[in-house]
Scaffold this active site. Sequence first.
Site, PDB file in Angstrom:
ATOM      1  N   HIS A 201      34.061  49.374  43.968  1.00  0.00           N
ATOM      2  CA  HIS A 201      33.474  48.256  43.223  1.00  0.00           C
ATOM      3  C   HIS A 201      33.257  48.557  41.744  1.00  0.00           C
ATOM      4  O   HIS A 201      32.851  47.661  40.997  1.00  0.00           O
ATOM      5  CB  HIS A 201      32.147  47.827  43.859  1.00  0.00           C
ATOM      6  CG  HIS A 201      31.011  48.730  43.512  1.00  0.00           C
ATOM      7  ND1 HIS A 201      30.882  49.991  44.048  1.00  0.00           N
ATOM      8  CD2 HIS A 201      29.991  48.560  42.655  1.00  0.00           C
ATOM      9  CE1 HIS A 201      29.796  50.552  43.544  1.00  0.00           C
ATOM     10  NE2 HIS A 201      29.243  49.710  42.697  1.00  0.00           N
TER      11      HIS A 201
ATOM     12  N   HIS B 259      32.421  46.977  36.335  1.00  0.00           N
ATOM     13  CA  HIS B 259      31.714  46.716  37.582  1.00  0.00           C
ATOM     14  C   HIS B 259      32.300  45.440  38.162  1.00  0.00           C
ATOM     15  O   HIS B 259      32.191  44.373  37.566  1.00  0.00           O
ATOM     16  CB  HIS B 259      30.212  46.569  37.330  1.00  0.00           C
ATOM     17  CG  HIS B 259      29.408  46.585  38.565  1.00  0.00           C
ATOM     18  ND1 HIS B 259      29.319  45.498  39.421  1.00  0.00           N
ATOM     19  CD2 HIS B 259      28.667  47.566  39.132  1.00  0.00           C
ATOM     20  CE1 HIS B 259      28.540  45.801  40.436  1.00  0.00           C
ATOM     21  NE2 HIS B 259      28.132  47.048  40.292  1.00  0.00           N
TER      22      HIS B 259
END
Length: 132
Positions: free
Chosen positions: A41, A56
């Site tokens: 992620h 992110h």
Amino acid sequence: KSTDPAFSQKMMGDGYVIFPTSGDIVAPVDGKVEMLFPTMHAIGITSKEGIEILLHLGIDTVNLEGKGFQPHVKIGDVIEQGQLLMKMDLQYINEHAPSSEILCIFTGGQKCRILKETEVSAGQVNIVKITQ
């Protein structure tokens, strides 16, 4: 503006948010992959100028444990701006996470100024100005 309160308050550093229309995540700069979270992620990059960048991918996507992400790089890879880093399954992520927005955070204390607040495509330049 990001839906994530920690990012909106710049707790990790200044940055900008991208609301993706494609699942292809490409390198914002020439540099090196320094970090790839096991849950896929987030990607840490150091630009060739030494700027530390954290991408992110989505909000609360750490909870997906890597589902919906297909990496195309590994730690230590030298990358070029526009190179494919990751594929995100936007449909899966939008169904299983609060948001698929991508946060581009400058974790080394740099500031950014958005030069173009509109829809942009991968490979466009002069979108963000970075200052020390």
